[in-house]
Design a protein around this motif. Sequence first.
Motif, PDB file in Angstrom:
ATOM      1  N   ARG A 133      -1.687   3.488   5.188  1.00 52.09           N
ATOM      2  CA  ARG A 133      -2.383   4.042   4.079  1.00 52.09           C
ATOM      3  C   ARG A 133      -3.232   5.842   3.405  1.00 52.09           C
ATOM      4  O   ARG A 133      -2.639   6.261   4.339  1.00 52.09           O
ATOM      5  CB  ARG A 133      -3.744   3.179   4.621  1.00 52.09           C
ATOM      6  CG  ARG A 133      -3.318   1.373   5.356  1.00 52.09           C
ATOM      7  CD  ARG A 133      -4.561   1.126   5.902  1.00 52.09           C
ATOM      8  NE  ARG A 133      -4.228  -0.544   5.993  1.00 52.09           N
ATOM      9  CZ  ARG A 133      -3.855  -0.863   6.975  1.00 52.09           C
ATOM     10  NH1 ARG A 133      -3.934  -0.212   7.878  1.00 52.09           N
ATOM     11  NH2 ARG A 133      -3.778  -1.778   7.248  1.00 52.09           N
ATOM     12  N   LEU A 134      -3.672   5.331   2.238  1.00 53.49           N
ATOM     13  CA  LEU A 134      -3.365   6.448   2.018  1.00 53.49           C
ATOM     14  C   LEU A 134      -4.765   6.826   2.192  1.00 53.49           C
ATOM     15  O   LEU A 134      -6.246   6.512   2.651  1.00 53.49           O
ATOM     16  CB  LEU A 134      -4.347   5.828   0.435  1.00 53.49           C
ATOM     17  CG  LEU A 134      -4.038   7.599  -0.880  1.00 53.49           C
ATOM     18  CD1 LEU A 134      -3.222   8.213  -0.360  1.00 53.49           C
ATOM     19  CD2 LEU A 134      -4.902   6.620  -1.896  1.00 53.49           C
ATOM     20  N   ALA A 184      -0.347   4.022  -6.318  1.00 52.43           N
ATOM     21  CA  ALA A 184       0.334   4.944  -6.234  1.00 52.43           C
ATOM     22  C   ALA A 184       0.737   5.407  -5.554  1.00 52.43           C
ATOM     23  O   ALA A 184       2.218   6.146  -4.946  1.00 52.43           O
ATOM     24  CB  ALA A 184      -0.115   5.571  -6.532  1.00 52.43           C
ATOM     25  N   HIS A 185      -0.273   5.003  -4.103  1.00 50.33           N
ATOM     26  CA  HIS A 185       0.497   5.792  -3.186  1.00 50.33           C
ATOM     27  C   HIS A 185       1.555   4.395  -2.518  1.00 50.33           C
ATOM     28  O   HIS A 185       2.840   5.535  -1.688  1.00 50.33           O
ATOM     29  CB  HIS A 185      -0.999   5.389  -2.075  1.00 50.33           C
ATOM     30  CG  HIS A 185      -0.138   5.967  -0.273  1.00 50.33           C
ATOM     31  ND1 HIS A 185       0.107   7.240  -0.027  1.00 50.33           N
ATOM     32  CD2 HIS A 185      -0.030   5.444   0.480  1.00 50.33           C
ATOM     33  CE1 HIS A 185       0.102   7.659   0.798  1.00 50.33           C
ATOM     34  NE2 HIS A 185      -0.083   6.327   1.663  1.00 50.33           N
ATOM     35  N   GLN A 186       1.203   3.278  -2.634  1.00 51.73           N
ATOM     36  CA  GLN A 186       2.546   2.522  -2.481  1.00 51.73           C
ATOM     37  C   GLN A 186       4.580   2.042  -2.990  1.00 51.73           C
ATOM     38  O   GLN A 186       5.067   2.611  -2.074  1.00 51.73           O
ATOM     39  CB  GLN A 186       2.091   0.889  -2.582  1.00 51.73           C
ATOM     40  CG  GLN A 186       0.699   1.187  -1.516  1.00 51.73           C
ATOM     41  CD  GLN A 186       0.264  -1.022  -1.846  1.00 51.73           C
ATOM     42  OE1 GLN A 186      -0.008  -1.679  -3.069  1.00 51.73           O
ATOM     43  NE2 GLN A 186      -1.154  -0.970  -1.042  1.00 51.73           N
ATOM     44  N   LEU A 187       3.823   3.153  -4.535  1.00 45.10           N
ATOM     45  CA  LEU A 187       4.662   3.017  -4.877  1.00 45.10           C
ATOM     46  C   LEU A 187       5.779   4.003  -4.743  1.00 45.10           C
ATOM     47  O   LEU A 187       7.109   4.336  -4.652  1.00 45.10           O
ATOM     48  CB  LEU A 187       4.786   2.994  -6.338  1.00 45.10           C
ATOM     49  CG  LEU A 187       4.474   1.978  -7.249  1.00 45.10           C
ATOM     50  CD1 LEU A 187       3.897   2.159  -8.809  1.00 45.10           C
ATOM     51  CD2 LEU A 187       5.896   0.918  -7.626  1.00 45.10           C
ATOM     52  N   SER A 188       5.095   5.653  -4.427  1.00 48.42           N
ATOM     53  CA  SER A 188       5.650   6.769  -4.028  1.00 48.42           C
ATOM     54  C   SER A 188       6.492   6.193  -2.395  1.00 48.42           C
ATOM     55  O   SER A 188       7.269   6.808  -2.180  1.00 48.42           O
ATOM     56  CB  SER A 188       4.167   7.644  -3.847  1.00 48.42           C
ATOM     57  OG  SER A 188       4.097   8.027  -5.150  1.00 48.42           O
ATOM     58  N   TYR A 189       5.533   5.744  -1.986  1.00 47.60           N
ATOM     59  CA  TYR A 189       6.274   5.328  -0.507  1.00 47.60           C
ATOM     60  C   TYR A 189       7.702   4.506  -0.509  1.00 47.60           C
ATOM     61  O   TYR A 189       8.460   4.965  -0.038  1.00 47.60           O
ATOM     62  CB  TYR A 189       5.554   4.185   0.732  1.00 47.60           C
ATOM     63  CG  TYR A 189       6.071   3.701   1.331  1.00 47.60           C
ATOM     64  CD1 TYR A 189       6.149   4.374   2.741  1.00 47.60           C
ATOM     65  CD2 TYR A 189       6.417   2.446   1.221  1.00 47.60           C
ATOM     66  CE1 TYR A 189       6.722   4.424   3.596  1.00 47.60           C
ATOM     67  CE2 TYR A 189       7.426   1.941   2.937  1.00 47.60           C
ATOM     68  CZ  TYR A 189       7.410   2.876   3.871  1.00 47.60           C
ATOM     69  OH  TYR A 189       8.268   2.002   4.680  1.00 47.60           O
ATOM     70  N   LEU A 190       7.818   4.157  -1.364  1.00 44.49           N
ATOM     71  CA  LEU A 190       8.897   2.259  -2.266  1.00 44.49           C
ATOM     72  C   LEU A 190       9.938   3.153  -2.148  1.00 44.49           C
ATOM     73  O   LEU A 190      11.038   3.390  -2.689  1.00 44.49           O
ATOM     74  CB  LEU A 190       8.315   1.238  -2.947  1.00 44.49           C
ATOM     75  CG  LEU A 190       7.354   0.746  -2.102  1.00 44.49           C
ATOM     76  CD1 LEU A 190       7.182  -0.574  -3.416  1.00 44.49           C
ATOM     77  CD2 LEU A 190       8.585   0.234  -0.633  1.00 44.49           C
ATOM     78  N   GLN A 191       9.615   4.070  -3.552  1.00 44.40           N
ATOM     79  CA  GLN A 191       9.999   5.552  -4.064  1.00 44.40           C
ATOM     80  C   GLN A 191      11.084   6.193  -3.126  1.00 44.40           C
ATOM     81  O   GLN A 191      12.468   5.853  -3.114  1.00 44.40           O
ATOM     82  CB  GLN A 191       9.588   6.224  -5.144  1.00 44.40           C
ATOM     83  CG  GLN A 191      10.156   6.997  -5.556  1.00 44.40           C
ATOM     84  CD  GLN A 191       9.271   7.682  -6.447  1.00 44.40           C
ATOM     85  OE1 GLN A 191       8.284   8.778  -6.519  1.00 44.40           O
ATOM     86  NE2 GLN A 191       9.072   7.611  -8.447  1.00 44.40           N
ATOM     87  N   LYS A 192      10.608   6.954  -2.462  1.00 40.11           N
ATOM     88  CA  LYS A 192      10.931   7.749  -1.115  1.00 40.11           C
ATOM     89  C   LYS A 192      11.739   6.971  -0.260  1.00 40.11           C
ATOM     90  O   LYS A 192      12.804   6.994  -0.152  1.00 40.11           O
ATOM     91  CB  LYS A 192       9.593   8.112  -0.158  1.00 40.11           C
ATOM     92  CG  LYS A 192      10.297   8.735   1.158  1.00 40.11           C
ATOM     93  CD  LYS A 192       8.572   9.760   1.823  1.00 40.11           C
ATOM     94  CE  LYS A 192       9.291  10.840   2.958  1.00 40.11           C
ATOM     95  NZ  LYS A 192       8.989  11.394   3.765  1.00 40.11           N
ATOM     96  N   HIS A 193      11.641   5.563  -0.347  1.00 40.43           N
ATOM     97  CA  HIS A 193      12.589   4.536   1.126  1.00 40.43           C
ATOM     98  C   HIS A 193      13.331   3.514   0.695  1.00 40.43           C
ATOM     99  O   HIS A 193      14.081   3.284   0.679  1.00 40.43           O
ATOM    100  CB  HIS A 193      11.486   4.279   1.385  1.00 40.43           C
ATOM    101  CG  HIS A 193      10.332   5.137   2.644  1.00 40.43           C
ATOM    102  ND1 HIS A 193      11.490   5.880   4.316  1.00 40.43           N
ATOM    103  CD2 HIS A 193       9.374   6.061   2.861  1.00 40.43           C
ATOM    104  CE1 HIS A 193      10.634   6.353   4.859  1.00 40.43           C
ATOM    105  NE2 HIS A 193       9.321   6.376   3.593  1.00 40.43           N
ATOM    106  N   LEU A 194      13.474   4.030  -0.738  1.00 41.27           N
ATOM    107  CA  LEU A 194      13.557   2.255  -1.432  1.00 41.27           C
ATOM    108  C   LEU A 194      15.460   3.193  -1.372  1.00 41.27           C
ATOM    109  O   LEU A 194      16.213   1.731  -0.862  1.00 41.27           O
ATOM    110  CB  LEU A 194      14.395   3.479  -3.004  1.00 41.27           C
ATOM    111  CG  LEU A 194      14.938   2.192  -3.575  1.00 41.27           C
ATOM    112  CD1 LEU A 194      14.086   0.143  -3.323  1.00 41.27           C
ATOM    113  CD2 LEU A 194      14.697   2.559  -5.814  1.00 41.27           C
TER     114      LEU A 194
END
Length: 572
Positions: A133-134, A184-194
């Motif tokens: 979490r952020l 944005a934090h959740q999207l960035s996490y998903l972007q990294k792990h997609l």
Amino acid sequence: MAESDETPSPATTPSTAPIYIHPRREPFEHGLLPIPKLIFTDGTQTLGPIKDKLLSSLSSSESSTTNQRVNTESIAESLQISLEHARLVLETIACVLHSDSDPLVTAKPSEVGSIGVNVFDLVVFLYIQSYKRLLPKGHKDSAAVADVWPSTSAFDGFLSALSPLQLVRSNSRRNMPSQSDEEAHQLSYLQKHLGNILSLLSEAVEGEGDETLVLSAEKFEHLGFLFYFGEKGSERIPLSQNAPFFANSDPDMPAVPVPAAQVHDWLLQNIASALERITERASAKENGPTSAIDQDVPMADVSASSVKSSLSPRGPNFIEGISKTSYVRQPNDLKGSSVKVVNCHESVIYILAPLKYATVYGCSDATIFLGAVGKAVRVEHCERVHVIAAAKRICIINCRECVFFLGVNQTPLVVGDNHKLQVAPYNTFYSQLEEHLNVVGIDPAINKWDEPVALGVVDPHDSLSHPAGVSDVQTESASRIVPDQFTNFLIPNWFEGEQSGSTKNNPFPLPDAYMASQQRRQKNLEEIKQNLREADLEESRKKELTTALHQCFNDWLYASGNIRQLYCLQNE
């Protein structure tokens, strides 16, 4: 199937404004479990073999269907966890799944273990257990300040050594992340792990000299666990309905799988557009006037005397900063199916509505009534709060001296640094309660209020450093209120106006000891009233007795905190 060069990003539909991709908040807010054996930080290295093991545990008939479901026993064996924790996994997934028609979501409590979960929904769920979490803006990691103020308390680590009541009076509350920050934090996490997530959902096929990963239409649907499209004022659009893949497939023929790389590129394009939009909106907000109902307001950025109620069709309803008053919300007052009660103090809050999710955060010295919550309730960083909730499940995190009057179909979860918590049976009703319970799927015949499950004292999903070994310490659980201290809570019927229903009593049966205690007190009350009526006293002695009774009643009102509710009711 080749992707058209004209595929727009962000996704658009004819004659409409662009719609953007969003992360589903539910898995990140209500779907993370602090169980170390569920957290894999090495990408697909461990999860890949676990997925293969789960699939191999299916019979040939099961593995050839689209169900591919695994039950409690298979999950426990594959993950090397207890059957109790395996069932907890299933119950948690059920409360955050993106499809309300999934058999696990509609299962009766006795059927959850045998119906199980789709392997690929389970794999996606397990992958995001690595999410952190952020942190609050400008927060210094606890390890950096340990020499100044060493503590293993989750309160001290996360809230800078402030109790919830102190926090709301401190300027540090302005550092709490906003909803846009969290998205944005959740999207960035998903972007990294997609890439890893797609590889777990894909199948390898022989290509021109190399193996190529492809994604079937059925596997693509599981990405709906993490993403959706939509904007304020509109309903959520499932990922599959807005994707350029499989759109023109013959319904009588299975859709041709598409290269995983193509899906990866399309999703990354949409995520980048969504992140860019969040940045632009944040910049515009910093440079222009703000709205009182802006959903980007920091969760705790309110004064103790202010009152905010923010409504958004896409996001949750926010009830913020209520102080020293009563506050009522009914179905017509709410949009959407989620509510967040944030930083409310010395107040009585009534939410007389059916909901899917509810969060209570940073409140103190308050009574908070939540009508019927069909998915999950989360109560975090609260102090001296009474929570009355009829819900499928509840998770209690980092709370102090709180009492929970519960009607819950699943065992309450107690996580983090908790102190002096108490649980009790559900203790109230309003006229529409049974109707609302039926709408959200809560069975009042099942109440596991007295079966709290205590997990780790440290939440592995926060981003703080913790002293070595503290993660192995079990959190303090909740004790039961003794029957003689159990009291009913009155909800005035005039709150409901013309929206009256058929509920006349508490639909959750009281345990025998609590029922006997109530009956005993009622009998004692009747005897006292009879003795007072029959007492042969002089007029002066009657006045003395009346004065003494009034004084005792006033003392009880103030000592119990019920004076606040009585005062608010008088002013309605």
